[in-house]
Design a protein around this motif. Sequence first.
Motif, short mmCIF file in Angstrom:
data_model
loop_
_atom_site.label_atom_id
_atom_site.label_comp_id
_atom_site.label_asym_id
_atom_site.label_seq_id
_atom_site.Cartn_x
_atom_site.Cartn_y
_atom_site.Cartn_z
N TRP A 121 0.84 -1.21 0.00
CA TRP A 121 0.00 0.00 0.00
C TRP A 121 0.87 1.25 0.00
O TRP A 121 0.68 2.16 -0.80
N GLY A 122 1.85 1.28 0.88
CA GLY A 122 2.73 2.42 1.02
C GLY A 122 3.46 2.75 -0.27
O GLY A 122 3.64 3.93 -0.62
N LEU A 123 3.87 1.73 -1.00
CA LEU A 123 4.58 1.94 -2.26
C LEU A 123 3.76 2.78 -3.21
O LEU A 123 4.26 3.70 -3.85
N VAL A 124 2.48 2.43 -3.32
CA VAL A 124 1.61 3.13 -4.27
C VAL A 124 1.34 4.55 -3.79
O VAL A 124 1.30 5.49 -4.58
N GLN A 125 1.18 4.74 -2.49
CA GLN A 125 0.96 6.09 -1.98
C GLN A 125 2.19 6.96 -2.28
O GLN A 125 2.05 8.10 -2.69
N LYS A 126 3.36 6.40 -2.07
CA LYS A 126 4.58 7.13 -2.36
C LYS A 126 4.68 7.47 -3.84
O LYS A 126 5.17 8.52 -4.23
N GLN A 127 4.21 6.56 -4.67
CA GLN A 127 4.26 6.74 -6.11
C GLN A 127 3.51 8.00 -6.51
O GLN A 127 4.00 8.81 -7.29
N GLU A 128 2.33 8.19 -5.93
CA GLU A 128 1.57 9.39 -6.24
C GLU A 128 2.38 10.65 -5.93
O GLU A 128 2.47 11.56 -6.74
N ALA A 129 2.97 10.62 -4.76
CA ALA A 129 3.77 11.77 -4.34
C ALA A 129 4.94 11.98 -5.29
O ALA A 129 5.28 13.09 -5.67
N LEU B 197 -3.71 3.67 -9.13
CA LEU B 197 -2.61 3.89 -10.08
C LEU B 197 -3.12 4.51 -11.38
O LEU B 197 -2.36 4.79 -12.30
N GLY B 198 -4.44 4.69 -11.44
CA GLY B 198 -5.01 5.38 -12.58
C GLY B 198 -5.24 4.47 -13.77
O GLY B 198 -5.33 4.94 -14.91
N ASN B 199 -5.33 3.17 -13.54
CA ASN B 199 -5.53 2.26 -14.65
C ASN B 199 -7.01 2.10 -14.98
O ASN B 199 -7.87 2.22 -14.12
N GLU B 200 -7.26 1.76 -16.22
CA GLU B 200 -8.62 1.54 -16.69
C GLU B 200 -9.04 0.11 -16.38
O GLU B 200 -8.22 -0.80 -16.33
N GLY B 201 -10.34 -0.09 -16.20
CA GLY B 201 -10.90 -1.44 -16.10
C GLY B 201 -10.62 -2.10 -14.75
O GLY B 201 -9.95 -1.53 -13.89
N ALA B 202 -11.16 -3.32 -14.60
CA ALA B 202 -11.00 -4.05 -13.35
C ALA B 202 -9.70 -4.84 -13.39
O ALA B 202 -9.36 -5.43 -14.42
#
Length: 1095
Positions: free
Chosen positions: A922-930, A1012-1017
């Motif tokens: 989870w933390g990895l993706v949050q950091k990615q946004e930043a 992560l902003g991806n389309e679809g499921a």
Amino acid sequence: MEDYNPKNIEEKWRAKWSDDDHYAPNGDDKNKKLYVLDMFPYPSGSGLHVGHLEPYTATDIYSRYFRMRGYNVLHPMGWDAFGLPAENYAIKTGTPPQETTAKAIDTFRGQIQRMGLSYDWSREIGTHNPDYYKWTQWFFLLLYNNGLAYKKKAKVNWDPVDQTVLANEQVLPDGTAERSGAKVVQKDLEQWFFKITDFAEELIDDLDSVDWPDYTVANQRNWIGRSEGAEIEFGIKKKFNFVLLHGFTGSPKDNFFPWLKEQLEAQGHTVQMPTLPDTNEPTEEGQVGHVLKTCTFDENTILFGHSLGSVVALKVLEKLDIRIAGLVTAGGFVDPNFADEDRIFADKFKWIFNFEKIRNAAGFITVLQGDEDSAVSDEQAARLAQGLNVPVVRAHVGEDHFCAKEEPSILRAVVPSIRVFTTRPDTLFGATYIVLAPEHELVEELKDTIKNWNEVAAYVEAACNKTDVERTGEDKDKTGVKLEGVTAINPANKEEIPIYLADYVLAHYGTGAIMAVPAHDERDYEFAKKYDLPIMPVVVPTVDFAVSYIMGQKDISKKDIEGIGGTVEGVTEEGYLMVSFPKKNADAFEKMIVEKMEPGFWNEYISDETVFIFKHRDGAIERLILSGENDGKIRKLGHQFNDDEDTDESVWAWLGENAFYGQFFVSHKEGVMLNSGQFDGMANGEAKKAITEFVGGETKTTYRLRDWLVSRQRYWGAPIPIVYDPEGIPHPIPEEHLPWTLPTDVEFTPHGTSPLGQSKELAERTENIFGKGWKPEVDTMDTFVDSSWYFFRFTDPNNEKEFASKKAMKYWMPVDLYMGGAEHTVLHLLYARFFTKVLNKLGYIDFNEPFAALRHQGTILGEDNFKMSKSKGNVINPDDVVDAYGADTLRVYEMFMGPLEGTKPWNTNSVAGSHRFLKRVWGLVQKQEARIKSQEGGKDTASNAVVVAQHRTVKKITEDTDKLRYNTAVASFMEYVNVLYEEPHTKEQLDALVLLLAPYAPFIAAELWEQLGNEGAVHEQPWPQYDEAKTQTDTITVPVQVNGKLRAQIEVSADIADEELQQQALAHENVQRHLEGKEPKKVIVIHQKLVNIVV
RNA sequence: GCCGCGGUGGCGGAAUUGGUAUACGCUCGACACUUAAAAUGUCGUGUCCGCAAGGACUUGUGGGUUCGAGUCCCACCCGCGGCACCA
């Protein structure tokens, strides 16, 4: 930056996925179908426990993974809802099982959905629903109509306190009931059986074709228990007085009569064979009177009648005032209605019989009916047999209506004999007595002959009152009783041998009788020792014997022998120690002998299998050596050093004299024939066949498997679809009346009869449909019947016309992956396979095995390493874990615990560790946004190390998921995440992580995919690919060994040549130090892997 | 007794096909952050010798094959599961 809050995200995604057929298969490509099945649970009142979730998660990951790979996946769930706990609860509280079951199912379904398990709920089934058990009943009728379901009296365990039948497993070794503690008694009850034994052979053979765990296959084989052997007939030593009566238009010169007389007389019996008067126009008075006048009858008379002769025989018996030994009929009848033509004698005989009188006048009665008799119908034979109260015995005839010159089946039937089953026909010459099971029919037949009848009868009664458990369990001290006044003849050597009754012989296995060979069978040996019966070895093990008297300075103990890899085979009654050991240990053996005994021991005579027999004898320095070669021949004793001793002794003479055979002979099954007449010297494997043929025996395969008893005197199950007419004859309920519903007007308190018997509604329903006096069957079916076909139903669960359409079964079956508990390795799997084979045989399906691949989950123990149980207070409730950490954590943890099939303890700290891992994801993706924000306009880069890790991880997770090695898959996830924390990376690496994680932790994956902003499921994305080239690094670390010990690690370019690698390795400082200036003798270079320098 | 499976740190367990034994996680210890705790992070963690470099030992036991063995072979010990008087 938001914290990981599983509760919120799991709720969010669960709502999105909530429609029934969200996970319904939607393709139709047969090449990409996958049927992934869990063993459906019994919905118990206490809800799911963590143990359920392990297999469910495992199959869920598998299903989701294959969906992402484009497969059309069938992954259903249902309820094995009939069963005892709900009924017992009803007995206690009065709550109908329908209610408790419905409630339990709701609980289960809710808990399962909470876990994010991707079942296709539009296919949900419950075995208690009339829509379902209609077809369970249909299966019963299918079996019934094809001769595979039948009713017979069976001995069952009856608990007089609980008033119910118990399974063998529910009776403790001391013969009391597990639940009530009452002494269990044996009761004969009419029960329904399925004829699974018809399929024993296929059930064993087809195990070769399935991908199942070894032990499961072994357990199935074990349970079915195939034994190959022979059936052999032993005659009874007794002179009988035969009276043979010929038939209509016949004479003693016709057909088999002369031959039969000759055979019987050859066996020492006397034969009377009257010519009946007026054979072409017979009358009852004329023929019966003639027999009574001209023949003599006594207690040893066996009266035989062929065709009309059997009618005469019956009439003769009606008039006799003594009891004779037996009555045998061949092609007999009691009914003058012939199908082909009327017989002239039809009104010359009275067709009324006093069967009771006749039955009492003969010790034993046998009714023979030839196959396809054109003169006497099967129905006539059946009527005769019914009157005499015996079963019809089918016989293979030489000619129609027993009209051949020789009719061996008659000879067999007419002379009382004992048929035994044995796997060791080679030991026939060593059969020194016969043992019958106490229930053996011959016991009753020989009642008049047995001199100690009271004693015998008492033994039989005692044995019959014992439960199976009492008879076979605990102390297996052999008991038995000799039949005085009767002996048998060993057909091989014509020796007269005694007959015993003993409960170590089981009535239901083989023929219920054995030939006892105490020299080669442990049980027979034990019995023979107890009752002082002769022991005759007939197979000498294919080993060489070396017999030695040695000066006993020190004792050789069992431990000494085993210390050098030897085996103590036994100790003779005279104290000789028998020892064998592998030839390659000969030196060690000699060394020991020298140390313990005396110098100069030999070993040149030792072959691969030599048995030494030692005797300590103070002062004696004598050695006897028998044979230096193992050529299967029996050798004479020879003397190595003392030539003046007798050298003519045979092995057997020596062994016999010392009488040690019990253990030794029993444990060696291969050898050479001895004491077996013309077969002496033959290898015993060959002798099996030869001796069977010699005595006219029949090769036979016997199975341990017994027919499946499906009747249950219980309420909460599928009613057996049978009704009885006023005469008590069973009839199947026609299909249009199915489902034959379970009545509700019953009380649940046990009354000793089936609860359905109390139902007025059921009784009335039966009479309304079938007529006055008709009665319903009141037993229900074993719940294993319900689960023997449910996997078919899932392929087509709403079909109202068939249990499943051929098309649906053809498409989906067999199950590609079946997951469930190891406790079902025998029964459920065997029954399901049986049903599949029946359907295959009857043309419903074209495959033979229902479950192509099978895996078992192991048990999850409590934190204290004990099995979870309420009383131990170590039960983990999955709801609590989900509340605390979320479903994803529970899923990941259970997969990470260890291999699926292993038994492993729960560990709360480790659960937290799995949760920590998800938090890190989870933390990895949050950091990615930043990071993206801070890098606007900048360039995303990933390090080489991270790219390699990405491709390696995709590869590893793909392979591990394929093979259900989820524990190592999770470990790879953790390694990958650790790398991502250390190395610069881009969205590509995070996308890969989330996609790989989607089957394992579906909620967090769905959420992060969106973030992560991806389309679809995420679960509808294709499974990520890896590039083999990108799994390689530029430089590699190669270990360098000196003499196999690690001395250095060198970092080199990955494409380094082996010569270059060798040079660099040799140049390493620490390597040089260990070479100590010596020249390497040899350098082994394993390309890109390792260098080993040998000095 | 017979059949099947297994035995690796303090714990759950990794280890491709004979090629760096102990991956990953837990536990434990130290440190950082904090008023504090939790959480988080960093480092260490098979045993023994050594300040270190380094070395010795180690996959139930004993042998064997091999340049090299957790892995292959032989014997044994222990544990688990199934069957068990099935002729």
